[in-house]
Scaffold this motif. Structure first.
Motif, PDB file in Angstrom:
ATOM      1  N   VAL A 168      -8.202  25.240  64.557  1.00 31.10           N
ATOM      2  CA  VAL A 168      -7.202  26.179  65.080  1.00 31.10           C
ATOM      3  C   VAL A 168      -6.361  26.762  63.947  1.00 31.10           C
ATOM      4  O   VAL A 168      -6.102  27.971  63.900  1.00 31.10           O
ATOM      5  N   SER A 169      -5.948  25.919  63.011  1.00 34.36           N
ATOM      6  CA  SER A 169      -5.139  26.398  61.880  1.00 34.36           C
ATOM      7  C   SER A 169      -5.921  27.379  61.018  1.00 34.36           C
ATOM      8  O   SER A 169      -5.403  28.424  60.608  1.00 34.36           O
ATOM      9  N   GLU A 170      -7.203  27.052  60.750  1.00 32.06           N
ATOM     10  CA  GLU A 170      -8.017  27.934  59.925  1.00 32.06           C
ATOM     11  C   GLU A 170      -8.291  29.257  60.630  1.00 32.06           C
ATOM     12  O   GLU A 170      -8.257  30.331  59.999  1.00 32.06           O
ATOM     13  N   VAL A 171      -8.568  29.187  61.937  1.00 31.66           N
ATOM     14  CA  VAL A 171      -8.823  30.414  62.696  1.00 31.66           C
ATOM     15  C   VAL A 171      -7.581  31.293  62.722  1.00 31.66           C
ATOM     16  O   VAL A 171      -7.657  32.515  62.548  1.00 31.66           O
ATOM     17  N   ARG A 172      -6.408  30.677  62.914  1.00 31.09           N
ATOM     18  CA  ARG A 172      -5.163  31.451  62.942  1.00 31.09           C
ATOM     19  C   ARG A 172      -4.906  32.114  61.596  1.00 31.09           C
ATOM     20  O   ARG A 172      -4.540  33.296  61.533  1.00 31.09           O
TER      21      ARG A 172
END
Length: 370
Positions: free
Chosen positions: A193-197
């Motif tokens: 989620v952090s990388e996608v954001r």
């Protein structure tokens, strides 16, 4: 524990049914899902501003959200004012455009008459019949125009509401996405989620920079060639360039038509050559340095995405399909079982090579992104 093994044909049939069902749901929920996805993209773009206002300036979350919305509205109103003022001055040249169009149409009539041996009077009769049918369906035209206006207004209202809600409840949404998975997967889900954001934010910012650069280059080109409404056509080209291949072709046709109607025919050739050069610069320099290759979609799936997006959501789908595929590519490349699909969306893997760098000045150096 033994996992249930499903035969390949059953897996394929299940995948096809799921894709068809998902496509039907996306088409059915166009009025809600399309503005929601656009609001999500804009929220990723404005997230650093909202966080800065909330953490650095100690604004309440609601105030930081409303401030971000105010900035977005100012940008949208500025664009609306720009296009409105440009189109207002453009309307003054409509008589000249009409005169030029009549001349071209007259030459086309002669060519049709000579080539296909159709009398000009017969051609005019065909046009009169078509015009009569068009005018007889004026109620349908008015209904269609009203439908477009009402749907655009509804799209804008939903977009603004979703933008406010996503920014205001961003922590709730983030917590839900992480906690909805099993406890043992929370760490990996949090990382994804952090990388996608982060990647989504970088991609959207890069896309905006790309629009600005392409708009500037096109405006300079058209100004040098003394084409009327160079700024309007430049900004329009930058916005349409978001649609790969098709967008630049549409903007080229519009620019050639304007340059032909308000100048000389030879200018169209120079405009076409200039657009081709800008497209090469965009694909080989701007995209690698601004957007990066990790979220670059290959031509096949870009074109398929445009077709599918148009079928599902119309014109808005053509603009939103590429960011959607880019986000899917980011997710697929970080989930072990979906990595082949992520590679399928991307470009061919090239051998490792040193990244290109350009030194602008002693303190400014730009480097090719991953």
């Amino acid at each position: 524990m033994n996992l249930l093994k499903i035969p390949f044909l059953q897996k394929l049939a299940l995948a096809i049914v799921c894709i068809i069902g998902l496509g039907y749901l996306l088409h059915l929920g166009q009025t809600i899902i399309a503005p929601f996805f656009l609001a999500f993209l804009m929220a990723m773009l404005f997230l650093p501003i909202a966080n800065f206002l909330e953490y650095r300036l100690k604004f309440p979350r609601s105030v930081s959200t409303l401030t971000s919305v105010s900035i977005l509205l100012i940008v949208l109103m500025s664009l609306l004012y720009f296009f409105g003022s440009q189109l207002s001055s453009f309307s003054k040249d409509i008589p000249q455009l009409t005169k030029q169009f009549n001349m071209v149409f007259h030459n086309l009539q002669k060519w049709v008459s000579t080539t296909f041996h159709i009398n000009i009077n017969e051609q005019l009769n065909y046009l009169d019949q078509g015009l009569h049918r068009l005018l007889s369906s004026s109620g349908i035209i008015l209904g269609f125009t009203f439908g477009i206006f009402s749907s655009s207004l509804g799209f804008t209202v939903f977009f603004l509401l979703f933008f406010i809600f996503i920014l205001n409840y961003r922590r709730v949404l983030h917590s839900f996405i992480v906690n909805v998975f099993n406890e043992k997967h929370k760490a990996s889900v949090q990382e994804v989620v952090s990388e996608v954001r982060l990647m989504t934010k970088q991609y959207i910012i890069g896309l905006c920079i790309q629009i600005v650069i392409v708009s500037t280059l096109t405006t300079i080109l058209l100004t040098i060639l003394d084409v009327k409404y160079a700024v309007l056509l430049g900004v329009l080209t930058g916005l349409l360039n978001v649609i790969p291949y098709i967008g630049i072709a549409i903007s080229l046709l519009i620019s050639c038509f304007i340059s032909f109607a308000t100048g000389e025919a030879s200018t169209c050739i120079y405009v076409a050559i200039g657009y081709f050069v800008i497209h090469l610069i965009d694909g080989n320099i701007i995209l690698p340095f601004v957007v990066g290759s990790k979220v670059k979609i290959n031509a096949l799936f870009s074109f398929l995405g445009i077709l599918v997006g148009e079928q599902l959501w119309g014109i808005s789908g053509m603009f939103l399909c590429i960011p959607a595929i880019a986000i899917l590519k980011i997710i697929f490349e970080r989930v072990e079982d979906l990595k082949p699909w992520g590679k399928l969306f991307g470009e061919d893997e090239k051998p490792l090579r040193p990244k290109k760098t350009y030194k602008i000045s002693k303190r400014i150096t730009i480097k090719e992104k991953d």
